[in-house]
Design a protein around this motif. Structure first.
Motif, mmCIF file in Angstrom:
data_model
loop_
_atom_site.group_PDB
_atom_site.id
_atom_site.type_symbol
_atom_site.label_atom_id
_atom_site.label_comp_id
_atom_site.label_asym_id
_atom_site.label_seq_id
_atom_site.Cartn_x
_atom_site.Cartn_y
_atom_site.Cartn_z
ATOM 1 N N ALA A 235 64.465 38.646 27.497
ATOM 2 C CA ALA A 235 65.542 38.919 28.436
ATOM 3 C C ALA A 235 65.372 38.058 29.687
ATOM 4 N N ALA A 236 66.400 38.035 30.511
ATOM 5 C CA ALA A 236 66.383 37.227 31.727
ATOM 6 C C ALA A 236 65.390 37.787 32.738
ATOM 7 N N TYR A 237 65.025 36.949 33.682
ATOM 8 C CA TYR A 237 64.160 37.377 34.764
ATOM 9 C C TYR A 237 64.921 38.356 35.641
ATOM 10 N N PRO A 238 64.206 39.085 36.496
ATOM 11 C CA PRO A 238 64.927 40.013 37.371
ATOM 12 C C PRO A 238 65.822 39.252 38.343
ATOM 13 N N GLU A 239 66.856 39.906 38.770
ATOM 14 C CA GLU A 239 67.735 39.328 39.787
ATOM 15 C C GLU A 239 66.917 39.103 41.059
ATOM 16 N N ALA A 240 67.319 38.173 41.876
ATOM 17 C CA ALA A 240 66.607 37.902 43.127
ATOM 18 C C ALA A 240 66.712 39.080 44.092
ATOM 19 N N ASN A 241 67.810 39.845 43.989
ATOM 20 C CA ASN A 241 68.012 41.025 44.832
ATOM 21 C C ASN A 241 68.412 42.199 43.954
ATOM 22 N N ILE A 242 67.688 43.293 44.090
ATOM 23 C CA ILE A 242 67.979 44.509 43.324
ATOM 24 C C ILE A 242 68.193 45.644 44.314
ATOM 25 N N GLU A 243 69.184 46.488 44.048
ATOM 26 C CA GLU A 243 69.422 47.680 44.867
ATOM 27 C C GLU A 243 69.321 48.905 43.980
ATOM 28 N N VAL A 244 68.582 49.920 44.462
ATOM 29 C CA VAL A 244 68.340 51.130 43.679
ATOM 30 C C VAL A 244 68.492 52.349 44.573
ATOM 31 N N ASN A 245 69.094 53.421 44.038
ATOM 32 C CA ASN A 245 69.166 54.711 44.718
ATOM 33 C C ASN A 245 68.256 55.692 43.990
ATOM 34 N N VAL A 246 67.404 56.381 44.756
ATOM 35 C CA VAL A 246 66.489 57.366 44.166
ATOM 36 C C VAL A 246 66.454 58.617 45.028
ATOM 37 N N GLY A 247 66.042 59.710 44.413
ATOM 38 C CA GLY A 247 65.847 60.953 45.148
ATOM 39 C C GLY A 247 64.442 61.007 45.724
ATOM 40 N N VAL A 248 64.235 61.861 46.717
ATOM 41 C CA VAL A 248 62.915 62.053 47.306
ATOM 42 C C VAL A 248 61.952 62.465 46.196
ATOM 43 N N GLN B 94 61.193 60.954 43.495
ATOM 44 C CA GLN B 94 61.569 60.472 42.153
ATOM 45 C C GLN B 94 60.862 59.158 41.824
ATOM 46 N N LYS B 95 60.540 58.988 40.542
ATOM 47 C CA LYS B 95 59.931 57.756 40.041
ATOM 48 C C LYS B 95 60.956 57.045 39.164
ATOM 49 N N VAL B 96 61.207 55.746 39.441
ATOM 50 C CA VAL B 96 62.174 54.970 38.672
ATOM 51 C C VAL B 96 61.584 53.620 38.281
ATOM 52 N N ALA B 97 62.032 53.122 37.139
ATOM 53 C CA ALA B 97 61.638 51.773 36.706
ATOM 54 C C ALA B 97 62.588 50.780 37.360
ATOM 55 N N LEU B 98 62.041 49.857 38.124
ATOM 56 C CA LEU B 98 62.860 48.833 38.765
ATOM 57 C C LEU B 98 63.183 47.704 37.798
ATOM 58 N N TRP B 99 62.255 47.457 36.866
ATOM 59 C CA TRP B 99 62.431 46.335 35.947
ATOM 60 C C TRP B 99 61.481 46.488 34.769
ATOM 61 N N VAL B 100 61.970 46.193 33.568
ATOM 62 C CA VAL B 100 61.161 46.245 32.348
ATOM 63 C C VAL B 100 61.328 44.912 31.634
ATOM 64 N N GLN B 101 60.219 44.304 31.221
ATOM 65 C CA GLN B 101 60.302 42.991 30.585
ATOM 66 C C GLN B 101 59.176 42.801 29.574
ATOM 67 N N SER B 102 59.517 42.171 28.466
ATOM 68 C CA SER B 102 58.521 41.753 27.479
ATOM 69 C C SER B 102 58.355 40.244 27.582
ATOM 70 N N HIS C 105 58.920 34.276 40.158
ATOM 71 C CA HIS C 105 60.273 34.827 40.260
ATOM 72 C C HIS C 105 60.188 35.937 41.312
ATOM 73 N N ARG C 106 60.612 35.589 42.514
ATOM 74 C CA ARG C 106 60.495 36.511 43.650
ATOM 75 C C ARG C 106 61.699 37.444 43.694
ATOM 76 N N VAL C 107 61.433 38.719 43.930
ATOM 77 C CA VAL C 107 62.469 39.738 43.916
ATOM 78 C C VAL C 107 62.408 40.556 45.188
ATOM 79 N N THR C 108 63.541 40.702 45.871
ATOM 80 C CA THR C 108 63.649 41.593 47.010
ATOM 81 C C THR C 108 64.410 42.827 46.552
ATOM 82 N N THR C 109 63.772 43.982 46.687
ATOM 83 C CA THR C 109 64.362 45.232 46.200
ATOM 84 C C THR C 109 64.649 46.145 47.373
ATOM 85 N N THR C 110 65.898 46.579 47.487
ATOM 86 C CA THR C 110 66.306 47.541 48.498
ATOM 87 C C THR C 110 66.442 48.891 47.823
ATOM 88 N N ILE C 111 65.671 49.865 48.297
ATOM 89 C CA ILE C 111 65.654 51.183 47.671
ATOM 90 C C ILE C 111 66.147 52.189 48.701
#
Length: 142
Positions: A27-40, A42-50, A133-139
Motif C-alpha cells: 500500500a501507499a505510504y502515509p499521507e504527509a498530514n493525517i487528522e484523527v478524532n479520538v475520545g479521552v 481511547q487507543k487508535v491505529a494511525l497507520w498500518v503497513q506491511s 516518509h515524514r508524517v504530521t498527525t493532528t489528533i
C-alpha cells in the motif's frame, strides 16, 4: 523475427501485469498530514503497513522514528506479522509490517505529533532504503 516480436510482446505484458499489481502488494505510504478524532483514553491505529513486493517476497521490517512527542497522550509503533487478505495477490502469506498507535490521555484538546517511517528496500528502488516518509498527525481528543 516473428518469434522475437511475440516474445517481446509477452515480456511487455508480464511487466505491465507485475507493475499494475505492485499497488496491491504494498500500500501507499502515509499521507504527509493525517487528522484523527479520538475520545479521552481511547487507543487508535494511525497507520498500518506491511512491507513486501509484487513477487511475494519480504522487503524487511519498516522503520519508525518519533520526531516530536505528544502532549496529551502517547504514540508507539508495534511491529507485526501482516497476513495478506484472501482475494489479493500473495493471499494468506505473512510479511513484516507495522502499526503506529496513539493512546489519548485523560485530557481533551489537540495533540500534534510528527513521526517518520521508512522501508529497508522497495521493488523500484536502486538503493537499499526508500528514504524517510515524514508524517504530521493532528489528533483531536474529545
Amino acid at each position: 523475427m516473428d518469434t522475437t516480436k511475440s516474445a517481446m510482446r509477452a515480456l511487455a505484458l508480464v511487466a505491465c501485469a507485475l507493475i499494475g499489481s505492485a499497488a496491491q502488494a504494498q500500500a501507499a505510504y502515509p499521507e504527509a498530514n493525517i487528522e484523527v478524532n479520538v475520545g479521552v483514553g481511547q487507543k487508535v491505529a494511525l497507520w498500518v503497513q506491511s512491507n513486501y513486493n509484487v513477487l511475494c517476497r519480504s522487503l524487511g521490517q519498516p522503520t519508525f522514528e518519533l520526531n516530536s512527542t505528544p502532549s496529551l497522550g502517547e504514540i508507539a509503533p508495534e511491529w507485526i506479522d501482516y497476513t495478506v487478505p484472501a482475494g489479493q495477490r500473495c493471499e494468506a502469506m505473512r510479511f513484516p509490517g507495522m502499526v503506529v498507535w496513539y493512546r489519548a490521555g485523560p485530557s481533551p484538546g489537540i495533540d500534534i505529533v510528527v513521526w517518520t517511517v521508512g522501508f529497508p528496500r522497495e521493488l523500484t528502488s536502486r538503493v537499499p532504503s526508500s528514504g524517510s516518509h515524514r508524517v504530521t498527525t493532528t489528533i483531536v481528543v474529545h
